[in-house]
Design a protein around this motif. Structure first.
Motif, PDB file in Angstrom:
ATOM      1  N   ASP A   1       0.865  -1.176   0.000  1.00  0.00           N
ATOM      2  CA  ASP A   1       0.000   0.000   0.000  1.00  0.00           C
ATOM      3  C   ASP A   1       0.905   1.230   0.000  1.00  0.00           C
ATOM      4  N   THR A   2       1.148   1.805  -1.154  1.00  0.00           N
ATOM      5  CA  THR A   2       2.142   2.873  -1.297  1.00  0.00           C
ATOM      6  C   THR A   2       1.782   4.132  -0.519  1.00  0.00           C
ATOM      7  N   THR A   3       0.516   4.313  -0.179  1.00  0.00           N
ATOM      8  CA  THR A   3       0.117   5.527   0.541  1.00  0.00           C
ATOM      9  C   THR A   3       0.454   5.446   2.033  1.00  0.00           C
ATOM     10  N   ASN A   4       0.543   4.230   2.576  1.00  0.00           N
ATOM     11  CA  ASN A   4       0.773   4.070   4.009  1.00  0.00           C
ATOM     12  C   ASN A   4       2.069   3.335   4.339  1.00  0.00           C
ATOM     13  N   THR A   5       2.710   2.742   3.347  1.00  0.00           N
ATOM     14  CA  THR A   5       3.849   1.865   3.611  1.00  0.00           C
ATOM     15  C   THR A   5       5.170   2.579   3.355  1.00  0.00           C
ATOM     16  N   THR A   6       6.089   2.429   4.301  1.00  0.00           N
ATOM     17  CA  THR A   6       7.447   2.941   4.155  1.00  0.00           C
ATOM     18  C   THR A   6       8.386   1.761   3.947  1.00  0.00           C
ATOM     19  N   VAL A   7       9.198   1.819   2.900  1.00  0.00           N
ATOM     20  CA  VAL A   7      10.166   0.759   2.631  1.00  0.00           C
ATOM     21  C   VAL A   7      11.383   0.957   3.530  1.00  0.00           C
ATOM     22  N   VAL A   8      11.762  -0.100   4.235  1.00  0.00           N
ATOM     23  CA  VAL A   8      12.891  -0.034   5.161  1.00  0.00           C
ATOM     24  C   VAL A   8      14.129  -0.730   4.592  1.00  0.00           C
ATOM     25  N   GLY A   9      13.940  -1.846   3.880  1.00  0.00           N
ATOM     26  CA  GLY A   9      15.096  -2.591   3.390  1.00  0.00           C
ATOM     27  C   GLY A   9      14.789  -3.383   2.143  1.00  0.00           C
ATOM     28  N   PHE A  10      15.875  -3.756   1.440  1.00  0.00           N
ATOM     29  CA  PHE A  10      15.794  -4.531   0.213  1.00  0.00           C
ATOM     30  C   PHE A  10      16.562  -5.834   0.369  1.00  0.00           C
ATOM     31  N   ILE A  11      16.269  -6.761  -0.537  1.00  0.00           N
ATOM     32  CA  ILE A  11      17.010  -8.018  -0.624  1.00  0.00           C
ATOM     33  C   ILE A  11      17.203  -8.340  -2.101  1.00  0.00           C
ATOM     34  N   ASP A  12      18.311  -9.013  -2.418  1.00  0.00           N
ATOM     35  CA  ASP A  12      18.542  -9.417  -3.794  1.00  0.00           C
ATOM     36  C   ASP A  12      19.532 -10.562  -3.818  1.00  0.00           C
ATOM     37  N   LYS A  13      19.559 -11.262  -4.950  1.00  0.00           N
ATOM     38  CA  LYS A  13      20.539 -12.333  -5.125  1.00  0.00           C
ATOM     39  C   LYS A  13      21.932 -11.739  -5.159  1.00  0.00           C
ATOM     40  N   TYR A  14      22.886 -12.442  -4.558  1.00  0.00           N
ATOM     41  CA  TYR A  14      24.250 -11.933  -4.440  1.00  0.00           C
ATOM     42  C   TYR A  14      24.952 -11.983  -5.793  1.00  0.00           C
ATOM     43  N   ARG A  15      25.556 -10.858  -6.184  1.00  0.00           N
ATOM     44  CA  ARG A  15      26.196 -10.756  -7.499  1.00  0.00           C
ATOM     45  C   ARG A  15      27.715 -10.592  -7.410  1.00  0.00           C
ATOM     46  N   GLY A  16      28.286 -10.843  -6.269  1.00  0.00           N
ATOM     47  CA  GLY A  16      29.737 -10.757  -6.140  1.00  0.00           C
ATOM     48  C   GLY A  16      30.165  -9.524  -5.372  1.00  0.00           C
ATOM     49  N   GLU A  17      31.459  -9.434  -5.096  1.00  0.00           N
ATOM     50  CA  GLU A  17      31.994  -8.345  -4.304  1.00  0.00           C
ATOM     51  C   GLU A  17      31.953  -7.040  -5.096  1.00  0.00           C
ATOM     52  N   ASN A  18      31.808  -5.943  -4.311  1.00  0.00           N
ATOM     53  CA  ASN A  18      31.844  -4.593  -4.884  1.00  0.00           C
ATOM     54  C   ASN A  18      30.790  -4.382  -5.976  1.00  0.00           C
ATOM     55  N   THR A  19      29.625  -4.990  -5.782  1.00  0.00           N
ATOM     56  CA  THR A  19      28.539  -4.781  -6.746  1.00  0.00           C
ATOM     57  C   THR A  19      27.336  -4.220  -6.002  1.00  0.00           C
TER      58      THR A  19
END
Length: 401
Positions: free
Chosen positions: A169-187
């Motif tokens: 719900d974009t009107t009431n929700t605040t995004v705190v964190g993300f997750i993603d597949k690991y793509r290697g160092e320094n990426t």
């Protein structure tokens, strides 16, 4: 008893003693059980998190009762924290928690996924993260609050199932964190998936997190991951009481099984094992006297090694040294990924330094080996001497590990 029988008994006793000695002296295997219990020091316990929270918070209370019962019998205010692989509140229990939050309190629920009623109440939907192309099951997480360290990403490299919020719900929700597949160092994280959100609810707020591993010993003790957990806990008012649920935990604090209590003591456990071995020996010797001889059927011979050797000799005799070198190189890179836990997608100076440090090889020897591999890959054909040198350098590298 015949002399031969005494020899057999002596050898059996010596074998049992040797097995017991080896078992008692060998290193204890790592327990990867997803406990999340506050008192557990195993990788997926949360002893470290509990200790650190006690340092920074004025009041931390561990709740061993169901939240429905605890909220009914106590008038409390502050933050109620739940984290475990799976948490499923009952209908009435969830309603009680939401009523409590609406009075100005904070509810934090961290689990792999959430029950449908809770998601529907907050107008959310979740979906599992696609693991295609992520064969090592490595992930990275990140916080987005500009007051925190938003440039760093934090790695989690244990096989698991991750979920993310694919509808909010974009009107009431605040995004705190993300997750993603690991793509290697320094990426950096690309096409990031939302895994932590915050929503106001009445006079309070609710925080949902699909990454409960952030509270485990394994994650926190892998520097700099402790900064991620600290950033996550910055959303909690430490001046008010923090109630940590210890009821919805996979790991139990008390065990009532008599066998668990018996086997948890090392001396009693080995007495039990020796008794079982003794019973087994008695059955074997007594059964040998009373049953007919069973003919020995030889199992089929494993021809895998001979077949592999034949194929290798055929390649070598036909002068296919280039093919052999390529196979040898691929097996060596697989050895690095599985043993050293390093990605081989990019071979550079940083990779060579890390590999040399983890394998007890010098940087010069490691650089020489990969320089040879690069040189052979660029050639259309190689000779016997080059192939033998490649094999020698690889075997020397492995022997130092």
């Amino acid at each position: 008893m015949s002399k031969k029988g005494k020899i057999y008994i002596t050898l059996t006793v010596l074998t049992i003693l040797a097995i017991v000695a080896l078992e008692m002296t060998k290193p204890k295997a790592v327990n990867w059980f997803p406990s999340y219990a506050l008192h557990h020091k195993i990788p997926f316990g949360s002893y470290v998190f509990n200790e650190q929270l006690q340092r920074v918070s004025d009041t931390v209370i561990s709740v061993d009762r169901p939240p429905f019962e605890y909220l009914k019998s106590n008038t409390i205010s502050g933050t109620y924290l739940f984290y475990n692989d799976g948490i499923a509140f009952g209908k009435q229990e969830l309603n009680n928690l939401l009523d409590w939050v609406s009075k100005g309190n904070t509810l934090i629920v961290s689990a792999v996924d959430f029950e449908k009623k809770l998601l529907d109440t907050l107008h959310l939907k979740t979906k599992s993260v696609n693991i295609m192309g992520n064969f090592n099951n490595e992930y990275q997480v990140k916080l987005v609050n500009p007051l925190l360290d938003t440039e760093s990403t934090f790695k989690f490299d244990r096989s698991t199932t991750f979920f993310h919020f694919n509808k909010i719900d974009t009107t009431n929700t605040t995004v705190v964190g993300f997750i993603d597949k690991y793509r290697g160092e320094n990426t950096s994280i690309k096409d990031s998936l939302i895994n932590i959100i915050k929503q106001p609810f009445g006079g309070g707020e609710i925080i949902l997190n699909t990454f409960p591993q952030a509270f485990t010993n394994y994650f926190i003790l892998n520097s700099p991951n402790q900064n991620y957990t600290a950033g996550l806990m910055s959303y909690i008012n430490t001046n008010q009481p923090i109630y940590i649920d210890n009821y919805y935990k996979t790991g139990k604090k008390f065990y009532t099984s008599p066998m668990y209590l018996f086997l948890s003591t090392k001396s009693l456990k080995w007495a039990y094992y020796i008794m079982l071995i003794g019973v087994l020996i008695y059955i074997i010797f007594e059964g040998k006297r009373k049953q007919r001889a069973i003919p020995i059927v030889k199992p089929l011979k494993n021809q895998t090694v001979d077949f592999t050797r034949t194929i290798a000799n055929m390649y070598y005799e036909n002068g296919k040294h280039k093919d052999i070198a390529q196979h040898k190189t691929q097996h060596f890179l697989e050895f690095i990924r599985n043993t050293m836990h390093l990605s081989t997608s990019e071979i550079n100076d940083s990779f060579i330094k890390n590999l040399a440090a983890r394998s007890n090889n010098s940087i010069e020897d490691t650089h020489t080996l990969f320089k040879l591999i690069t040189s052979l890959n660029q050639k259309s054909s190689i000779n016997n001497t080059e192939l033998e040198r490649l094999n020698t350098l690889i075997e020397q590298f492995k022997s130092n590990n």
